[in-house]
Design an enzyme around this catalytic site. Structure first.
Site, PDB file in Angstrom:
ATOM      1  N   GLY A 143      -8.656 -19.313  71.005  1.00  0.00           N
ATOM      2  CA  GLY A 143      -8.598 -17.808  71.358  1.00  0.00           C
ATOM      3  C   GLY A 143      -7.606 -17.782  72.369  1.00  0.00           C
ATOM      4  N   ASN A 144      -7.559 -16.523  73.011  1.00  0.00           N
ATOM      5  CA  ASN A 144      -6.863 -16.315  74.467  1.00  0.00           C
ATOM      6  C   ASN A 144      -7.452 -15.469  75.148  1.00  0.00           C
ATOM      7  OD1 ASN A 144      -6.340 -13.555  73.528  1.00  0.00           O
ATOM      8  ND2 ASN A 144      -4.995 -14.214  71.751  1.00  0.00           N
ATOM      9  N   ARG A 145      -6.797 -15.166  76.263  1.00  0.00           N
ATOM     10  CA  ARG A 145      -7.418 -14.662  77.464  1.00  0.00           C
ATOM     11  C   ARG A 145      -7.119 -12.944  77.444  1.00  0.00           C
ATOM     12  NH1 ARG A 145      -4.850 -17.049  82.487  1.00  0.00           N
ATOM     13  NH2 ARG A 145      -6.316 -15.653  83.540  1.00  0.00           N
ATOM     14  N   SER A 146      -6.852 -12.433  76.387  1.00  0.00           N
ATOM     15  CA  SER A 146      -6.532 -10.906  76.457  1.00  0.00           C
ATOM     16  C   SER A 146      -8.017 -10.274  76.856  1.00  0.00           C
ATOM     17  CB  SER A 146      -5.994 -10.395  75.200  1.00  0.00           C
ATOM     18  OG  SER A 146      -6.109  -8.953  75.085  1.00  0.00           O
ATOM     19  N   ALA A 182      -3.167  -9.283  71.436  1.00  0.00           N
ATOM     20  CA  ALA A 182      -2.736 -10.569  71.511  1.00  0.00           C
ATOM     21  C   ALA A 182      -3.335 -11.488  70.071  1.00  0.00           C
ATOM     22  CB  ALA A 182      -3.257 -11.228  72.747  1.00  0.00           C
TER      23      ALA A 182
END
Length: 417
Positions: free
Chosen positions: A202-205, A272
């Site tokens: 995943g990512n930090r969005s 994102a």
């Protein structure tokens, strides 16, 4: 425009005095309805002096007028600021124990509730559920601000500043905007690519910028379809111009965009999207045995949804007239973020590309941002010499700049067709 300003019993009631002043100075017809307990914080004389109107709290005052019905029927908007946890609970339950709760129950006017309470009360499951139910009924519940609370405590639960509340009121009462009658699709948040039943890439969005874009597009009059991925904050709910669709993976986002963008006027790809996903999904949790070598995870590239949509428009002549992409860049030892964004704009072929310079303590999860808006050659011809546009400030205000650019491009496209 007639506004009913409800005030429930919280220390933040002093800010409602400033809000009432701003609204009356703006020429709004204002009726203030405090709860009986709210008068312990700000007295009746203060409200009457500011509004020039009598202030009552009980359905047994002004009985000949049936005030709780009349006020609700005449109101163009009902605002409650502050809205305490108790007020939210009573509104959800539909009780009518005083003039304010009775007016809320009896009125079909749009409603804006502005919570203010301690962090623990805001995060309590009961309050969370109450807010979710109210939003599901079409009542707008603003997110509280984060900051200094009563005493030495600090955290989310602070009443937004009166100027922010008034700005939202102005938006809700705006008769029309540059995107009235238009359809806008906004993607927001991150994607989550499963590795096994427990783990994922995943990512930090946080989704905050995409949510702000949806709000500003709706405020500009558009019918907005918000495709929201994984986020740490809640998407705007209760806004009559916004529908929300939740997705998790890049593949799900691809399908949603393909389906929704076909008849959209504007597509804003603020999500994102993970560039890669695990090539294989493990049906059982990958075990961590200390005596085994670390597993090797092979990645596959996810679809380029933005480039696909642009290509489909080019080949078929259908789809959004305006397509806007986002680029989150850190820069590297070969190029600065702005140069990388220019390259990305050329590769993607979209009309506008919004650059966010990201990194530690930059953009993700914050209320402020810094953006550069880059334009294709044809879009720059419409927008003029001020491109790239640079803006630094709040994410809602940044979203307004992006939406204004989209509206200008769309207006030019309509004029040329």
């Amino acid at each position: 425009m007639r506004i009913v300003l409800g005030v429930s019993a919280g220390i933040a009631a002093y800010k409602a005095v400033i809000l009432a002043r701003l609204l009356t100075e703006d020429g709004r017809q204002l009726e203030v309805i405090p709860t009986p307990a709210a008068l312990e914080f700000v007295g009746r004389a203060t409200w009457e002096a500011i509004t020039g109107r009598p202030v009552t709290t009980s359905v047994f005052e002004g009985v000949d007028e049936v005030r709780h019905v009349r006020l609700g029927q005449q109101a163009d908007l009902i605002v409650v600021a502050p809205a305490t946890a108790d007020l939210l609970a009573r509104t959800r339950a539909g009780t009518a124990g005083d003039l304010l709760s009775s007016t809320l129950l009896a009125s079909e006017a749009p409603k804006l509730l502005v919570p203010a309470m301690h962090t623990e009360m805001w995060r309590n499951p009961a309050t969370v559920e109450n807010v979710e139910v109210l939003r599901g009924r079409g009542i707008e519940v603003m997110e509280p601000a984060s900051g200094r609370l009563t005493g030495t405590d600090s955290g989310p639960g602070r009443l937004p500043e009166p100027e922010q509340i008034k700005a939202r009121i102005d938006q809700l009462l705006a008769p029309s905007g540059p995107l009235t009658g238009r359809r806008v699709v906004v993607t927001a948040g991150g994607t989550r690519e499963p590795l096994d039943p427990v783990r994922y890439l995943g990512n930090r969005s946080s989704g905050k910028q995409g949510f702000a874009l949806a709000e500003q597009a709706a405020t500009a009059g558009a019918a907005v379809h918000l495709i929201a991925g994984i986020t740490e904050s809640q998407p705007p709910a209760g806004h009559p111009n916004i529908t929300v669709e939740r997705i998790e993976t890049a593949a799900e986002l691809q399908q949603a965009v393909h389906r929704r963008a076909a008849d959209a006027d504007v597509l804003i790809m603020a999500a994102a999207v993970a560039d890669f996903r695990p090539a294989e999904y493990a049906a059982a949790k990958i075990k961590n045995n200390n005596d085994d070598a670390a597993p090797t995870i092979t990645l596959s590239r996810n679809p380029d949804i933005l480039a696909e949509t642009v290509q489909r428009r080019t080949e078929t002549g259908t789809g959004p007239a305006v397509i806007i992409g986002f680029a989150a860049e850190t820069g590297d030892d070969r190029a600065e973020p702005l140069a990388l964004a220019q390259q990305k704009l050329a590769r993607k072929g979209c009309d506008l590309l919004v650059l966010n310079r990201v990194g530690e303590n930059l953009v993700f999860g914050r209320e402020d941002t810094e953006i550069h808006i880059l334009a294709s050659e044809s879009a720059q011809a419409v927008l003029g010499q001020d491109v790239p546009v640079h803006f630094a400030g709040g994410k809602l205000q940044a979203a307004g700049v992006v939406v204004d650019c989209a509206a200008t491009l769309l207006s030019s496209a309509a004029a040329g067709s």
